[in-house]
Motif scaffolding. Structure first.
Motif, PDB file in Angstrom:
ATOM      1  N   GLY A   1       0.829  -1.202   0.000  1.00 30.26           N
ATOM      2  CA  GLY A   1       0.000   0.000   0.000  1.00 30.26           C
ATOM      3  C   GLY A   1       0.864   1.254   0.000  1.00 30.26           C
ATOM      4  O   GLY A   1       2.096   1.189   0.043  1.00 30.26           O
TER       5      GLY A   1
ATOM      6  N   SER B   1      -4.584   1.803   3.819  1.00 32.41           N
ATOM      7  CA  SER B   1      -3.500   0.821   3.943  1.00 32.41           C
ATOM      8  C   SER B   1      -3.277   0.474   5.412  1.00 32.41           C
ATOM      9  O   SER B   1      -3.439   1.323   6.284  1.00 32.41           O
ATOM     10  CB  SER B   1      -2.193   1.384   3.376  1.00 32.41           C
ATOM     11  OG  SER B   1      -2.296   1.557   1.986  1.00 32.41           O
TER      12      SER B   1
ATOM     13  N   ALA C   1      -1.808  -2.755   1.168  1.00 33.14           N
ATOM     14  CA  ALA C   1      -2.966  -2.090   0.571  1.00 33.14           C
ATOM     15  C   ALA C   1      -4.245  -2.674   1.156  1.00 33.14           C
ATOM     16  O   ALA C   1      -4.347  -3.885   1.357  1.00 33.14           O
ATOM     17  CB  ALA C   1      -2.950  -2.270  -0.943  1.00 33.14           C
TER      18      ALA C   1
END
Length: 172
Positions: A118, A125, A152
């Motif tokens: 992320g 994230s 993520a």
């Protein structure tokens, strides 16, 4: 008539076989006594294929070596990623099918954590700092630092885009 004694013998044999089987659920709800347990195995988080940038996929291998009596790995490992009060349990990889592995003393198995990196500072994230692993059939947890960057999220940080593979036999 000969059919009657044969029928009685067949029924008696079938009853004896089912009585010896011990199959089915005992209903005890307890832990699996043959399951591999943390404390009886060594866990090691290996050299990762780190996702270098946001959106890239990384893989973190985990090896399990049995240090005790023969034990069994069934289902999937329990993996939780977290950071100060926020944690997320990872699901099994899509399409993966659990298998049962027997590990004699000294035998090893592996599984892999796959993740999508992320963006730093992104609210969706998960900026994980720790990795917690449990084995099926037990409650003990072993913790490791997570040093592979943020994961993520799939909508928010509590649903990371990460999963675990099934156990695989390692070595010869």
């Amino acid at each position: 008539m000969r059919a009657f004694p044969l029928t009685v013998t067949a029924v008696a044999a079938a009853l004896l076989l089912t009585a010896c089987g011990g199959g089915g659920n005992s209903g005890s709800g307890g832990k699996n006594s043959s399951a591999c347990q943390i404390g009886g195995v060594s866990l090691q988080v290996g050299a990762a294929s780190v996702a270098p940038a946001a959106g890239d996929t990384g893989e973190v291998p985990v090896s399990i070596t049995n240090q005790s009596k023969t034990c069994t790995l069934e289902d999937f490992p329990g993996v939780t990623l977290g950071k100060s009060g926020t944690s997320a349990k990872l699901s099994a990889q899509k399409g993966a099918k659990a298998q049962t592995l027997k590990l004699a003393k000294g035998d090893a198995a592996t599984f892999t954590i796959s993740y999508v990196r992320g963006k730093d500072g992104d609210a969706t994230s998960l900026a994980a700092t720790d990795l917690k692993i449990t084995l099926p059939g037990g409650d003990a947890v072993q913790s490791f630092p997570w040093k592979y960057g943020p994961i993520a999220g799939q909508g928010d940080a509590t649903k990371p885009n990460a999963s675990v593979s099934t156990f695989q036999q390692a070595g010869d």
